[in-house]
Design a protein around this motif. Structure first.
Motif, PDB file in Angstrom:
ATOM      1  N   CYS A 113       0.825  -1.201   0.000  1.00  0.00           N
ATOM      2  CA  CYS A 113       0.000   0.000   0.000  1.00  0.00           C
ATOM      3  C   CYS A 113       0.868   1.263   0.000  1.00  0.00           C
ATOM      4  CB  CYS A 113      -0.896  -0.015   1.222  1.00  0.00           C
ATOM      5  SG  CYS A 113      -0.050  -0.511   2.715  1.00  0.00           S
ATOM      6  N   THR A 114       1.949   1.236   0.761  1.00  0.00           N
ATOM      7  CA  THR A 114       2.832   2.403   0.844  1.00  0.00           C
ATOM      8  C   THR A 114       3.375   2.778  -0.530  1.00  0.00           C
ATOM      9  OG1 THR A 114       3.470   1.853   3.069  1.00  0.00           O
ATOM     10  CG2 THR A 114       4.975   3.241   1.856  1.00  0.00           C
ATOM     11  N   THR A 141       1.974   2.367  -3.320  1.00  0.00           N
ATOM     12  CA  THR A 141       0.938   2.909  -4.193  1.00  0.00           C
ATOM     13  C   THR A 141       0.403   4.241  -3.692  1.00  0.00           C
ATOM     14  OG1 THR A 141       0.362   0.681  -4.799  1.00  0.00           O
ATOM     15  CG2 THR A 141      -1.262   2.363  -5.289  1.00  0.00           C
ATOM     16  N   CYS A 142       0.414   4.457  -2.404  1.00  0.00           N
ATOM     17  CA  CYS A 142      -0.085   5.712  -1.851  1.00  0.00           C
ATOM     18  C   CYS A 142       0.734   6.862  -2.443  1.00  0.00           C
ATOM     19  CB  CYS A 142       0.071   5.699  -0.331  1.00  0.00           C
ATOM     20  SG  CYS A 142      -0.278   7.287   0.424  1.00  0.00           S
ATOM     21  N   HIS A 184       3.057   8.118  -0.102  1.00  0.00           N
ATOM     22  CA  HIS A 184       3.868   7.066   0.520  1.00  0.00           C
ATOM     23  C   HIS A 184       3.771   7.071   2.026  1.00  0.00           C
ATOM     24  CE1 HIS A 184       5.215   6.237  -3.407  1.00  0.00           C
ATOM     25  NE2 HIS A 184       5.924   7.340  -3.532  1.00  0.00           N
ATOM     26  N   ILE A 223       1.950   3.235   6.027  1.00  0.00           N
ATOM     27  CA  ILE A 223       0.713   2.572   6.430  1.00  0.00           C
ATOM     28  C   ILE A 223       0.929   1.384   7.371  1.00  0.00           C
ATOM     29  CG2 ILE A 223      -1.319   1.363   5.542  1.00  0.00           C
ATOM     30  CD1 ILE A 223      -0.958   3.193   3.010  1.00  0.00           C
ATOM     31  N   HIS A 260      -8.356   6.422  -1.259  1.00  0.00           N
ATOM     32  CA  HIS A 260      -7.764   5.161  -0.777  1.00  0.00           C
ATOM     33  C   HIS A 260      -7.333   4.195  -1.875  1.00  0.00           C
ATOM     34  CE1 HIS A 260     -11.662   3.076  -1.215  1.00  0.00           C
ATOM     35  NE2 HIS A 260     -12.218   4.015  -0.497  1.00  0.00           N
ATOM     36  N   ARG A 261      -6.367   4.650  -2.656  1.00  0.00           N
ATOM     37  CA  ARG A 261      -5.802   3.740  -3.655  1.00  0.00           C
ATOM     38  C   ARG A 261      -5.069   2.601  -2.978  1.00  0.00           C
ATOM     39  NH1 ARG A 261      -3.062   7.357  -8.142  1.00  0.00           N
ATOM     40  NH2 ARG A 261      -4.464   9.132  -8.056  1.00  0.00           N
ATOM     41  N   CYS A 262      -4.554   2.890  -1.788  1.00  0.00           N
ATOM     42  CA  CYS A 262      -3.862   1.862  -1.033  1.00  0.00           C
ATOM     43  C   CYS A 262      -4.755   0.644  -0.881  1.00  0.00           C
ATOM     44  CB  CYS A 262      -3.489   2.397   0.349  1.00  0.00           C
ATOM     45  SG  CYS A 262      -4.867   3.199   1.184  1.00  0.00           S
ATOM     46  N   GLU A 263      -6.044   0.885  -0.652  1.00  0.00           N
ATOM     47  CA  GLU A 263      -6.923  -0.254  -0.415  1.00  0.00           C
ATOM     48  C   GLU A 263      -7.149  -1.065  -1.686  1.00  0.00           C
ATOM     49  OE1 GLU A 263     -10.455   0.733   1.815  1.00  0.00           O
ATOM     50  OE2 GLU A 263      -9.319   2.024   3.163  1.00  0.00           O
ATOM     51  N   CYS A 302      -4.134  -3.318  -1.649  1.00  0.00           N
ATOM     52  CA  CYS A 302      -3.812  -4.038  -0.404  1.00  0.00           C
ATOM     53  C   CYS A 302      -3.742  -5.529  -0.676  1.00  0.00           C
ATOM     54  CB  CYS A 302      -4.879  -3.754   0.653  1.00  0.00           C
ATOM     55  SG  CYS A 302      -4.707  -4.802   2.103  1.00  0.00           S
TER      56      CYS A 302
END
Ligand code: SF4
Ligand code: SF4
Ligand code: SF4
Lengths: 162, 380, 613
Positions: free
Chosen positions: C205-206, C208-209, C212, C215, C250-253, C256
């Motif tokens: 996720c980091t 992609t965030c 960065h 997370i 929330h691209r991180c999600e 994930c």
């Protein structure tokens, strides 16, 4: 008798002890600073014939060793864990060999792994570790990685040789 | 005299010389990496000292450094011939601390693995006993039979020896399709072959001659020194963890505690023979009564599994006696302390001092096999 | 069995086996057909296989491995949402437990039925080279070599990962419509810890965030029940955690690793949980780290949206003097004037902004650059300028009659609604657009309608088909729950008027294709398929645009503007050395991108000013 009855019975004699029944058939007794042989002899006389083992837990933060006696009653089908806390800097406790002769071996092992002295046990010589020169290894302050570096010249951070 | 000579003369009187003899891993009669150092006069043992540690792997320390789940890969190694009781005892203790009850199907599957493991261990034990008396064909046949069961382990768990099948919360895999039928068929085969074991071993005059009177112990003393399992029952004492302190699916199964009178090596061999038959019966019951439903409770991400602070002792009836795990948790993701009670310790490290002196060297191996002394479970 | 009976002949029963095939000879195993196919059992834990295309390099396999057999090495698979790594297994350590397979987040790692791996060191290598030589042959990178002979695999129902989210307590649709109260209630302590425990701390996720954010670290702190430490780990990359914990895209999600088999970790809600636990004073304690000491240099920031505020925060951490110019009466930009209160309540926004302003940042509100002050003046009294003015003007479809009274642009309405100003509400409203803004305005109007008329009458229509709609899936579902009628795949044709010239509806035709063969926006429509939607108010929410007039011709001439966005380098540097830009005007509308831009621009500005001496 179930574990509650047993706990009551012990409390009737040892009023100051912390005796608590737990799970379906276990009893836990905290017995610091009392005559451990007397207590265990009493417990044995209640029908706790079988000593499962003697071992130790290092509560390093509390500066205490808990010597643990796991006993079982074939008669009542109840298990008792007796914990006897002793001073970590001067770990001494009398042997229970007179009650269960095999305790000799458990005590010998506990002495080797924790450095607990069992007074009256005739043979506390090393059992498993040959030529051991470090502190007893199951103590919490024994660092396995440091040891392998010190003793075997390990080079990797995990203590192996890379 | 140079160092490597094994037989050292340690004393002499005008009549005889006493030698110190290292009865260790290099002796074909020794089970595993363990040794007795015996003082002998002729072939009679005078005195015995245990020499353990050749197998010490520091498992208890290692387990304090692993996650709760990771330990599953270590604990079967504490007993090679009968690994599953370790998994079951460890998991049962964890479940006590977690305060959970596993689903019935999980309990039955756990019992299935335990009983299968008992069979393999009995076969190995009986085979070893035979081999110790020179009856190597018995051992070969039994190892052959054991392999038939290992195939089923491979099918159920994915591995033949270290199954790593139980996990806190249940078991890892459900039973595969078609397993039940083939397993029941195997049970018939095993039962049929019992006749052969009787002929090879139990009706064999050699074993009667060699086992009778070896390592006799009475029930009172056996309890006092901590002998458990088949060896205890072979003294006529009625005790079985499966009945006394039930775990897994045993409360749901019908069986009686079998005993044998005698308390010597022969009685112990006969006891194992009887229990072998009982185990076959138990597996049949397990398979036939297997309930539906879940086979595990999910406990969350294994990397972050915390077990509530406290301590618990769980015991399991293994093929050699009581396997016990005393587990202490400080509420963290790793155990604070695990202490393993192996069933071989009372006989292998304590009783040997009482029994071996006076025996002949060639009986040591028989004595060990009859008490099922398996060094890895105390030298862990 | 009769043990009394001994027989000398019994043992000879052994000879009966002389003609039987032995069981123990199992090599080669192929001659056995015990399982359906020859060889080891269908569940056999043999050598590993790994589908490199599927493996995201999360390293979870290596985390669980009890023997430390797995090392992560560089992989050729470097797609978005991967860490560009793959596992390498040392078979000298591996105990074939299969935990790695049970934990593999994607299911790429499996075990085969292959159990043989033989190697004999050649005689000339025995000695010093032996160890290296053996390593070469027993340290393997699992690939698809054995994938046609699979053994132990882990379907989702056997997976050890925690695949199910902790359900977020939230109001139901009827309750939500009662007003603009935030309807997502937030995790309780137990729920947050449980949700945090699902994370395997891989860091995919980091990557992609855009900002960065660390997370896995802040989730770990939540799991350890230490929200203070958690927020502390957020402020190093993001000074708007309260906002992002609510409305981040929330691209991180979406990447994930748990999301490959189950529901992704609720990263956004966890962030919100941690921030909500702390009082503003505690957060100020965290935020007030002064790394660079006091500096004399002065930086001006135009626009107090996410990028401007972030840039201001990190520059003041470094000790610079900051002035923000904001055209509107309150700081926050799109966060205050574009996002409805039920998603982002003012208290949460104010908490974040107050922390930033408490760093000593000066803010001049009601000061529109170009009207109240010129950019030249700003330049004159500062050493560097950052612009983060955002996309604050709504685009128009320019269809017939759309300039009539009764037709509105989404942002103007949203700004009014968020300030509690009255709007001319109608019982039936048509919204044009299918993005988050369309839903924001649609759902806001639904609430107002509910209060005024007791029922909702909103039709939302967009070019995209239902499964292509740009809004977040949860927005669409929740919008529908609240009574929004969604008409996807329609192209607006004209605003219909009644005889008095008042708006009475929207005519649409079917949209067949949105982009032409060159991939340009150029919808193809089917004129024969006409639908009219009733509505006495039409709102356009088809996107926003920037306005750069305030920069003046001189500056604009030097900047390169591509499709409305200013071209900068990664750090927000423009061709004008004292001018930096970030946020929507560089990357298009996205709050977390704005935060990332603000942070990086702050670094670039610091570098520029340090070199200036
Ligand atoms: S867990 Fe699976 S996806 Fe993650 S690195 Fe390992 S093999 Fe790849
Ligand atoms: S099978 Fe077990 S030991 Fe081998 S790499 Fe996987 S997790 Fe590690
Ligand atoms: S939130 Fe998901 S992607 Fe991020 S570290 Fe945790 S498991 Fe990995």
């Amino acid at each position: 008798m179930n574990n509650n009855d047993i706990a009551e019975k012990i409390k009737a004699v040892y009023k100051d002890l912390e005796v608590k029944p737990k799970y379906s058939n276990q009893v836990e007794i905290r017995a610091d600073g009392i005559d451990i042989v007397g207590l265990l002899a009493f417990i044995k006389s209640l029908g706790f014939e079988h000593l499962s083992n003697v071992t130790c837990v290092d509560w390093i933060k509390e500066k205490r060793f808990d010597v643990i006696y796991n006993v079982w009653s074939y008669t009542h089908k109840v298990h008792i864990t007796v914990k006897s806390g002793i001073d970590r800097d001067n770990p001494e406790i009398p042997t229970v060999m007179s009650l269960w002769p095999q305790a000799q071996v458990y005590e010998r092992e506990t002495h080797e792994m924790f450095g607990v002295k069992f007074l009256g046990n005739p043979d506390l010589s090393p059992l498993f570790l040959h030529n051991w020169k470090d502190i007893p290894p199951l103590r919490k302050d024994f660092d396995t990685v440091e040891y392998s570096k010190r003793a075997y010249g390990a080079s990797s951070p995990e203590g192996g040789n890379e | 005299m140079s160092d490597w000579v094994e037989i050292t003369k340690i004393g002499e009187t005008d009549k005889y010389e006493t030698y110190e003899y290292f009865f260790g891993p290099n002796h074909p009669g020794m089970h595993g990496n363990f040794a007795y150092v015996v003082d002998v006069v002729g072939s009679t043992i005078q005195k015995v000292r245990v020499s353990a540690g050749l197998l010490h792997r520091g498992f208890e320390k290692l387990m304090e450094q692993n996650l709760w789940f990771q330990n599953i890969s270590l604990i079967p190694r504490i007993c090679v011939p009968d690994p599953d009781p370790n998994e079951a005892a460890y998991c049962t203790a964890c479940e006590k601390l977690l305060g959970i009850e596993i689903p019935d199907r999980g309990k039955f599957l756990r019992s299935l693995a335990l009983e299968m493991s008992r069979l393999t261990s009995f076969l190995m034990g009986m085979g070893a006993l035979g081999a110790m008396m020179g009856l190597y064909s018995v051992m070969y046949r039994m190892m052959d039979e054991r392999d038939n069961i290992l195939v089923f382990f491979e099918w159920l768990t994915g591995a033949r020896i270290y199954h790593m099948y139980s996990i806190p919360g249940g078991v890892r895999r459900d039973i595969p399709e078609g397993f039940k039928e083939k397993m029941l068929k195997l049970m018939d085969d095993l039962e049929y072959n019992l006749r052969e074991w009787d002929r090879l071993l139990f009706e064999n005059p050699v074993i009667h001659k060699r086992l009778k009177g070896i390592g006799t112990i009475d029930p009172v003393h056996a309890v006092e020194v901590g002998i458990t399992g088949p060896s205890l029952r072979a003294t006529g004492y009625k005790a079985d963890v499966r009945k006394d302190d039930p775990y897994a699916a045993y409360p749901y199964l019908d069986f009686d505690i079998i005993t044998t009178e005698g308390g010597d090596a022969l009685a112990r061999a006969v006891q194992i023979r009887k229990e072998y038959e009982q185990t076959i019966n138990l597996i049949r019951q397990i398979l036939k009564r297997m309930p539906g439903g879940d086979f595990k409770v999910y406990l969350g991400n294994p990397l972050k599994l915390r077990i509530p602070a406290g301590d618990a002792y769980a015991r399991v009836e293994s093929s050699k006696g009581e396997f016990g795990y005393y587990i202490v948790s400080d509420g963290g993701i790793r155990p604070y302390r695990i202490s393993v009670r192996g069933p071989s310790l009372p006989a292998g490290l304590y009783l040997c001092n009482e029994h071996l002196p006076g025996m002949r060297i060639d009986d040591i191996a028989i004595w060990m096999a009859s008490f099922a002394v398996c060094p890895p479970d105390f030298d862990r | 069995m009769n043990l009394g009976k001994k027989s000398f002949f019994s043992p000879f029963a052994f000879w009966a086996n002389a003609f039987k095939a032995p069981t123990t000879i199992r090599f080669p195993k192929e001659d056995l057909d015990f399982f359906e196919k020859p060889g080891a059992s269908p569940r056999y834990r043999g050598l590993h296989t790994n589908d490199i295309d599927k493996c995201i390099g999360c390293g979870t396999c290596s985390e669980i491995c009890p023997t430390d057999a797995i090392t992560m090495i560089e992989s050729e698979n470097k797609k978005e949402g991967t860490l560009g790594r793959k596992p390498q297994i040392d078979y000298g350590r591996c105990c074939f437990c299969g935990f790695c397979v049970d934990m593999c987040t994607t299911g790429s790692l499996q075990m085969s039925r292959v159990y043989l791996k033989n190697y004999a060191t050649p005689p000339d290598k025995i000695g010093d080279e032996e160890v290296e030589d053996i390593k070469k042959h027993f340290v393997l990178v699992p690939d698809e070599k054995f994938s046609d002979d699979l053994g132990y695999t882990t379907p989702d129902e056997y997976s050890w990962l925690d695949l199910e989210r902790v359900e977020m307590p939230q109001m139901d649709a009827e309750e939500r419509l009662q007003g603009f109260i935030e309807y997502v209630k937030g995790f309780t302590r137990e729920q947050a810890i449980k949700e945090a425990s699902r994370c395997v701390e891989c860091g995919v996720c980091t990557e992609t965030c855009p900002a960065h954010m660390r997370i896995p670290e802040y989730i770990h702190e939540i799991w350890e029940d230490d929200p203070y430490a958690s927020v502390d780990k957020m402020y190093t990359e993001n000074p708007l955690p309260g906002v992002c914990g609510r409305v981040c895209t929330h691209r991180c999600e979406t990447v994930c690793s748990i999301g490959h088999r189950g529901e992704p970790v609720a990263i956004r809600w966890l962030k919100r949980y941690a921030v909500d636990q702390l009082s503003i004073d505690k957060i100020k304690n965290i935020a007030h780290v002064f790394k660079g000491g006091k500096k004399e240099k002065h930086v001006s920031i135009i626009g107090s949206g996410p990028s401007g505020l972030t840039c201001a925060y990190y520059l003041s951490v470094m000790g610079y003097k900051i002035t923000i110019y904001e055209a509107k009466p309150l700081a926050g930009g799109i966060m205050r004037y574009g996002i409805p209160n039920y998603r982002l309540p003012d208290e949460a926004l104010d908490k974040d902004i107050d922390v930033i302003l408490s760093m000593g940042v000066e803010i001049k509100t009601n000061t529109e650059v170009g009207r109240d002050i010129t950019i030249e003046e700003i330049k004159k009294n500062s050493d560097a300028v950052f612009i983060g003015t955002g996309f604050m003007e709504s685009r128009s479809t320019k269809i017939k009659n759309v300039d009539r009274p009764g037709c509105y642009r989404a942002l103007d309405l949203l700004a009014k609604i968020s300030r509690g100003e009255k709007i001319e509400l109608k019982e039936k409203v048509v919204i044009i657009g299918g993005g988050n803004v369309a839903f924001d305005i649609g759902r806001s109007i639904a609430r107002l309608q509910k209060a005024e008329f007791g029922k909702v009458g909103v039709t939302l229509t967009c070019l995209e088909k239902r499964d292509e709609m740009l809004a977040d899936e949860e927005e669409i579902i929740e919008g529908q729950e609240e009574g929004l009628v969604i008409k996807p795949g329609r192209s607006p044709k004209e605003v219909l008027l009644d005889e008095n010239g008042n708006v009475r509806g929207l005519r649409t035709v079917k949209c067949v294709k949105i982009f032409d063969d060159q991939g340009r926006f150029n919808p193809t429509v089917d004129e024969s398929d006409v639908e009219d939607y009733e509505g006495y108010m039409v709102v356009e929410a088809i996107g926003q645009a920037p306005n750069y007039d305030y920069l003046g011709k001189d500056i604009l001439d030097k900047l390169e503007i591509v499709r409305g966005k200013i071209l900068t380098d990664e750090y927000g540097r423009t061709p004008i050395e004292w001018l930096f830009a970030g946020g929507d005007i560089v990357h298009g509308p996205d709050i977390i991108h704005g935060v990332a831009d603000g942070h990086r621009a702050a670094q670039a500005i610091d570098e520029y000013l340090m070199n200036q001496k």
